[in-house]
Design a protein around this motif. Structure first.
Motif, PDB file in Angstrom:
ATOM      1  N   CYS A 128       1.123  -1.399  -0.324  1.00 18.78           N
ATOM      2  CA  CYS A 128       0.236  -0.150  -0.594  1.00 18.78           C
ATOM      3  C   CYS A 128       0.845   1.205  -0.127  1.00 18.78           C
ATOM      4  O   CYS A 128       0.616   1.948  -0.842  1.00 18.78           O
ATOM      5  N   GLN A 129       1.560   1.113   0.589  1.00 19.42           N
ATOM      6  CA  GLN A 129       3.051   2.459   0.712  1.00 19.42           C
ATOM      7  C   GLN A 129       3.623   2.701  -0.368  1.00 19.42           C
ATOM      8  O   GLN A 129       4.080   3.631  -0.425  1.00 19.42           O
ATOM      9  N   GLU A 130       3.687   1.667  -1.348  1.00 22.13           N
ATOM     10  CA  GLU A 130       4.520   1.847  -2.535  1.00 22.13           C
ATOM     11  C   GLU A 130       3.938   2.267  -3.521  1.00 22.13           C
ATOM     12  O   GLU A 130       4.186   2.695  -4.003  1.00 22.13           O
ATOM     13  N   LEU A 131       1.844   2.122  -3.639  1.00 21.04           N
ATOM     14  CA  LEU A 131       1.471   2.635  -4.632  1.00 21.04           C
ATOM     15  C   LEU A 131       0.678   3.523  -4.203  1.00 21.04           C
ATOM     16  O   LEU A 131       0.218   4.299  -4.775  1.00 21.04           O
ATOM     17  N   GLY A 132       0.377   3.983  -2.587  1.00 24.45           N
ATOM     18  CA  GLY A 132       0.509   5.444  -2.623  1.00 24.45           C
ATOM     19  C   GLY A 132      -0.641   5.363  -2.315  1.00 24.45           C
ATOM     20  O   GLY A 132      -1.594   6.230  -2.579  1.00 24.45           O
ATOM     21  N   CYS A 133      -1.650   4.089  -2.459  1.00 26.50           N
ATOM     22  CA  CYS A 133      -3.109   4.044  -1.441  1.00 26.50           C
ATOM     23  C   CYS A 133      -3.625   2.989  -0.633  1.00 26.50           C
ATOM     24  O   CYS A 133      -2.648   2.099  -0.589  1.00 26.50           O
ATOM     25  N   ASP A 134      -4.381   3.057  -0.074  1.00 31.01           N
ATOM     26  CA  ASP A 134      -5.377   1.710   0.817  1.00 31.01           C
ATOM     27  C   ASP A 134      -6.128   1.264  -0.115  1.00 31.01           C
ATOM     28  O   ASP A 134      -6.933   1.140  -0.225  1.00 31.01           O
ATOM     29  N   VAL A 135      -5.373   0.583  -0.599  1.00 27.41           N
ATOM     30  CA  VAL A 135      -5.012  -1.036  -1.670  1.00 27.41           C
ATOM     31  C   VAL A 135      -6.595  -1.664  -1.328  1.00 27.41           C
ATOM     32  O   VAL A 135      -7.729  -1.940  -2.172  1.00 27.41           O
ATOM     33  N   PRO A 136      -6.527  -1.988  -0.077  1.00 28.18           N
ATOM     34  CA  PRO A 136      -8.086  -2.433   0.710  1.00 28.18           C
ATOM     35  C   PRO A 136      -9.302  -1.664   0.696  1.00 28.18           C
ATOM     36  O   PRO A 136     -10.272  -2.902   0.551  1.00 28.18           O
ATOM     37  N   ASN A 137      -9.451  -0.684   0.231  1.00 30.55           N
ATOM     38  CA  ASN A 137     -10.406   0.556   0.535  1.00 30.55           C
ATOM     39  C   ASN A 137     -10.589   1.022  -1.800  1.00 30.55           C
ATOM     40  O   ASN A 137     -11.728   1.370  -0.901  1.00 30.55           O
ATOM     41  N   LEU A 138      -9.519  -0.210  -2.188  1.00 21.69           N
ATOM     42  CA  LEU A 138      -9.763   0.369  -3.447  1.00 21.69           C
ATOM     43  C   LEU A 138     -11.234  -0.253  -4.258  1.00 21.69           C
ATOM     44  O   LEU A 138     -11.546  -0.907  -3.237  1.00 21.69           O
ATOM     45  N   ALA A 139     -12.391   0.411  -4.858  1.00 22.66           N
ATOM     46  CA  ALA A 139     -13.130   0.446  -5.260  1.00 22.66           C
ATOM     47  C   ALA A 139     -13.110   0.048  -7.325  1.00 22.66           C
ATOM     48  O   ALA A 139     -12.077   1.208  -6.996  1.00 22.66           O
ATOM     49  N   PHE A 140     -14.465  -0.187  -8.057  1.00 27.95           N
ATOM     50  CA  PHE A 140     -13.905  -0.056  -9.572  1.00 27.95           C
ATOM     51  C   PHE A 140     -13.946   1.139 -10.233  1.00 27.95           C
ATOM     52  O   PHE A 140     -13.352   1.654 -10.822  1.00 27.95           O
ATOM     53  N   HIS A 141     -15.152   2.005  -9.242  1.00 30.45           N
ATOM     54  CA  HIS A 141     -15.151   3.709  -9.433  1.00 30.45           C
ATOM     55  C   HIS A 141     -13.326   4.397  -9.767  1.00 30.45           C
ATOM     56  O   HIS A 141     -13.293   5.071 -10.493  1.00 30.45           O
ATOM     57  N   ASP A 142     -12.293   3.603  -8.669  1.00 31.26           N
ATOM     58  CA  ASP A 142     -11.637   4.308  -8.894  1.00 31.26           C
ATOM     59  C   ASP A 142     -10.096   4.059 -10.397  1.00 31.26           C
ATOM     60  O   ASP A 142      -9.608   5.166  -9.912  1.00 31.26           O
ATOM     61  N   PHE A 143     -10.970   3.185 -10.578  1.00 29.48           N
ATOM     62  CA  PHE A 143      -9.744   3.530 -12.020  1.00 29.48           C
ATOM     63  C   PHE A 143     -10.380   4.330 -12.934  1.00 29.48           C
ATOM     64  O   PHE A 143      -9.523   4.608 -13.604  1.00 29.48           O
ATOM     65  N   LYS A 144     -11.078   4.734 -13.172  1.00 29.72           N
ATOM     66  CA  LYS A 144     -11.699   5.252 -13.720  1.00 29.72           C
ATOM     67  C   LYS A 144     -11.411   7.076 -13.564  1.00 29.72           C
ATOM     68  O   LYS A 144     -10.692   7.642 -13.833  1.00 29.72           O
ATOM     69  N   ARG A 145     -11.607   7.180 -12.288  1.00 33.15           N
ATOM     70  CA  ARG A 145     -10.913   8.449 -11.395  1.00 33.15           C
ATOM     71  C   ARG A 145      -8.963   8.569 -11.324  1.00 33.15           C
ATOM     72  O   ARG A 145      -9.062   9.415 -11.959  1.00 33.15           O
ATOM     73  N   GLY A 146      -8.633   7.093 -10.779  1.00 33.44           N
ATOM     74  CA  GLY A 146      -7.269   7.278 -11.496  1.00 33.44           C
ATOM     75  C   GLY A 146      -6.768   7.667 -12.678  1.00 33.44           C
ATOM     76  O   GLY A 146      -5.913   8.509 -13.146  1.00 33.44           O
ATOM     77  N   GLY A 147      -7.218   6.977 -13.685  1.00 39.10           N
ATOM     78  CA  GLY A 147      -7.068   7.369 -15.318  1.00 39.10           C
ATOM     79  C   GLY A 147      -7.415   8.316 -15.965  1.00 39.10           C
ATOM     80  O   GLY A 147      -6.343   9.733 -17.046  1.00 39.10           O
ATOM     81  N   VAL A 148      -8.246   9.368 -15.047  1.00 43.94           N
ATOM     82  CA  VAL A 148      -9.267  10.629 -15.584  1.00 43.94           C
ATOM     83  C   VAL A 148      -7.315  11.682 -14.713  1.00 43.94           C
ATOM     84  O   VAL A 148      -7.778  12.010 -15.188  1.00 43.94           O
ATOM     85  N   SER A 149      -7.206  11.180 -13.836  1.00 39.71           N
ATOM     86  CA  SER A 149      -6.429  12.280 -13.047  1.00 39.71           C
ATOM     87  C   SER A 149      -4.805  11.932 -13.755  1.00 39.71           C
ATOM     88  O   SER A 149      -4.217  12.594 -13.881  1.00 39.71           O
ATOM     89  N   PHE A 150      -5.203  10.910 -14.792  1.00 37.62           N
ATOM     90  CA  PHE A 150      -3.421  10.960 -14.410  1.00 37.62           C
ATOM     91  C   PHE A 150      -3.326  11.208 -15.860  1.00 37.62           C
ATOM     92  O   PHE A 150      -2.269  11.749 -16.820  1.00 37.62           O
ATOM     93  N   VAL A 151      -4.283  11.124 -16.770  1.00 37.09           N
ATOM     94  CA  VAL A 151      -4.494  12.116 -17.850  1.00 37.09           C
ATOM     95  C   VAL A 151      -4.266  13.623 -18.257  1.00 37.09           C
ATOM     96  O   VAL A 151      -3.685  14.081 -18.830  1.00 37.09           O
ATOM     97  N   SER A 152      -5.002  14.315 -17.097  1.00 41.98           N
ATOM     98  CA  SER A 152      -5.178  15.380 -17.055  1.00 41.98           C
ATOM     99  C   SER A 152      -4.302  15.881 -16.463  1.00 41.98           C
ATOM    100  O   SER A 152      -4.653  17.012 -16.803  1.00 41.98           O
ATOM    101  N   GLY A 153      -2.993  15.060 -15.440  1.00 42.44           N
ATOM    102  CA  GLY A 153      -2.105  15.772 -15.451  1.00 42.44           C
ATOM    103  C   GLY A 153      -0.658  15.899 -16.137  1.00 42.44           C
ATOM    104  O   GLY A 153      -0.141  16.662 -16.065  1.00 42.44           O
ATOM    105  N   LEU A 154      -1.235  15.364 -17.128  1.00 37.26           N
ATOM    106  CA  LEU A 154      -0.034  15.606 -18.179  1.00 37.26           C
ATOM    107  C   LEU A 154      -0.791  16.157 -19.415  1.00 37.26           C
ATOM    108  O   LEU A 154      -0.967  16.157 -20.298  1.00 37.26           O
TER     109      LEU A 154
END
Length: 201
Positions: A128-154
């Protein structure tokens, strides 16, 4: 972690690993909601130039599919764990019979989420520390949110409107009248989400 499930052991099966891997990979690459990916049929897939295309027929903000278009996704042999072409190929060639749906389970979202939570529970605190997130509390919507944040940051690669359109977000300003499917920007976004380097053909 998903691929490393022990398909022949007690922790999983080949069908769980294949469906979960394909599902999570498409969630990230398509920037779509889990219900939209769960309802995909093989007729929604195609090919244009060097990209596979997937047309999500409708979304929460566009239930009639008026603004739906074929989103570009790309193969990445260097990062197979996020390659949407590999994920789709595994789902297609391992399907049962002539099934027309990518995820034929009647309750895909709930079942895959249960298996996903089981995988997440195997992550250690160090993971969890390596990934920078609380993995057990991840949900499917986090992939959409994470992807949007990732490409928006570029910010040097894509514009924010193209990211919103790819993610099926409602565009409420005047831009919606003038900018519909942005195929060039969508191709750039598709490349970045599949882990391909920016600025190379």
């Amino acid at each position: 972690k998903i691929i490393a499930l022990q398909p022949d052991g007690n922790k999983g099966s080949w069908s769980i690993m294949l469906s979960l891997f394909s599902y999570v990979t498409l969630l990230w690459n398509m920037l779509s909601r889990c219900a939209s990916i769960a309802s995909l049929g093989w007729e929604h897939f195609g090919w244009t130039g060097d990209s596979m295309t997937i047309k999500v027929p409708g979304s929460k903000c566009d239930q009639a599919g008026i603004y739906a278009y074929a989103k570009r996704v790309y193969a990445n042999t260097c990062k197979p764990w996020i390659c949407p072409v590999l994920a789709s190929a595994l789902a297609f060639f391992c399907r049962k019979g002539s099934c027309t749906h990518v995820f034929p389970d009647a309750d895909t979202v709930r079942n895959t989420l249960r298996h996903f939570k089981e995988v997440c529970s195997t992550f250690s605190q160090a993971d969890c520390q390596e990934l920078g997130c609380d993995v057990p509390n991840l949900a499917f919507h986090d992939f959409k949110r994470g992807g949007v944040s990732f490409v928006s940051g570029l910010s040097d690669a894509v514009n924010n409107l193209a990211v919103k359109i790819r993610a099926d977000h409602r565009v409420v300003d005047i831009s919606r009248c003038y900018v519909l499917e942005t195929s060039g920007q969508d191709g750039v976004i598709g490349r970045l989400l599949s882990g391909l380097p920016y600025g190379e053909p």
